[in-house]
Write a protein that holds these residues in place. Structure first.
Motif, short mmCIF file in Angstrom:
data_model
loop_
_atom_site.label_atom_id
_atom_site.label_comp_id
_atom_site.label_asym_id
_atom_site.label_seq_id
_atom_site.Cartn_x
_atom_site.Cartn_y
_atom_site.Cartn_z
N GLU A 1 14.88 49.13 27.72
CA GLU A 1 15.35 50.07 26.70
C GLU A 1 16.43 50.99 27.25
N ASP B 1 17.14 39.11 29.39
CA ASP B 1 16.68 40.08 28.40
C ASP B 1 17.77 41.10 28.07
N GLY C 1 19.41 41.45 24.46
CA GLY C 1 19.32 42.72 23.76
C GLY C 1 20.66 43.24 23.28
#
Length: 297
Positions: A197, A232, A236
């Motif tokens: 994130e 990832d 993303g």
């Protein structure tokens, strides 16, 4: 990864940094006397404790009269060092050139008999350097965005050599102790919630602050992480493998060096040139994440 570069026993960070710095000065076509700032970035050990590798590089180059200092921010140090150098140049009308040097001898920090340190087996040694020139016509450094999550600060450390862990025969591996990872499963659990994130977040915010969109991005250069994590990150951001360069397969993860190392490769291969937008992104133990877009004109 298939291999990594490991410095010789008598090859030290400042010496590797000097070699990279001399090549950067030559490529930039400047005289060392024109350098106003030298910023040395290293996540690992210096040649000595309580010592300045930046000053060693200054003396070796003959960059007399400049200001030389060190920056530590884990493997994000190189990205931060570039931003600090940029800010200092822009804030002082008398300064025009800065030298940023990233150099690491991380291989001596790894205990290959420690199963909990498996994720560190990939760290290697190397150096990279760049000249920043105020008013440079070929590219611009855009916004810098960073964030730190301090809850895992004690999870990755060298427990010896500091005021809490004086050097002892039991704890001294390599030149100054091995890196230890406390509770690797717990660390993975915490980071799994925030790492991706934060990595994606700083990239998005840096582009937004720079007035750019993800659709404008031509190349993303990250610190070298395991393939599944990089997948990832790319997923993303809705990017493909053609939007990045990796070096971990042959060089390992060289701490602060990765970003400039692969930027140099990208420039040599024509992947970072006129009309291209490149983002330098990195993460570092602490844990810190940062991103800086570079616009090639």
């Amino acid at each position: 990864m298939e291999r990594k570069h490991v410095a010789a026993e008598d090859e030290h960070p400042s010496e590797m940094g000097i070699r990279a710095a001399k090549e950067a000065v030559e490529r930039a076509g400047i005289d060392p006397g024109e350098i106003d700032l030298i910023v040395y970035c290293g996540a690992g050990f210096y040649d000595y404790r309580i010592w300045s590798p930046a000053a060693r590089i200054q003396a070796a180059l003959g960059a007399d009269g400049c200001y030389a200092f060190e920056v530590k921010n884990g493997c994000n140090g190189g990205n931060l060092g570039i931003n600090i150098a940029k800010t200092l140049l822009l804030d002082d009308p008398d300064k025009s050139h800065a030298l940023v040097v990233c150099s690491e001898k991380l291989s001596i920090s790894v205990d290959y008999s420690d199963q909990s340190a498996l994720s560190l087996f990939m760290v290697g040694d190397g150096a990279a350097a760049a000249i920043l020139r105020k008013g440079e016509a070929t590219n611009r450094l855009l916004s810098y965005v960073s964030i730190t999550e301090g809850s895992t600060v004690d999870s990755v450390k060298v427990p010896s050599g500091g005021t809490k862990g004086r050097q002892s025969p039991e704890s001294s591996g390599g030149m100054g102790g091995y890196i230890r990872i406390d509770d690797p499963a717990g660390l993975d659990r915490i980071l799994s919630q925030t790492y991706l994130e934060n990595y994606i977040g700083v990239i998005r915010r840096a582009l937004e602050k720079s007035g750019r969109d993800l659709e404008d991005l031509d190349l993303l250069l990250t610190n070298q992480v395991k393939r599944s994590l990089l997948e990832d990150i790319l997923r993303g951001l809705d990017l493909g493998w053609d939007h990045t360069i990796t070096s971990i397969k042959d060089y390992g993860h060289m701490g602060t060096v990765d970003g400039l190392f692969n930027l140099s490769r990208a420039m040599d291969e024509g992947l970072a040139g006129p009309g291209k937008l490149v983002v330098l992104a990195s993460s570092g133990a602490g844990f810190t994440w940062a991103a800086m877009p570079i616009e090639f004109l």
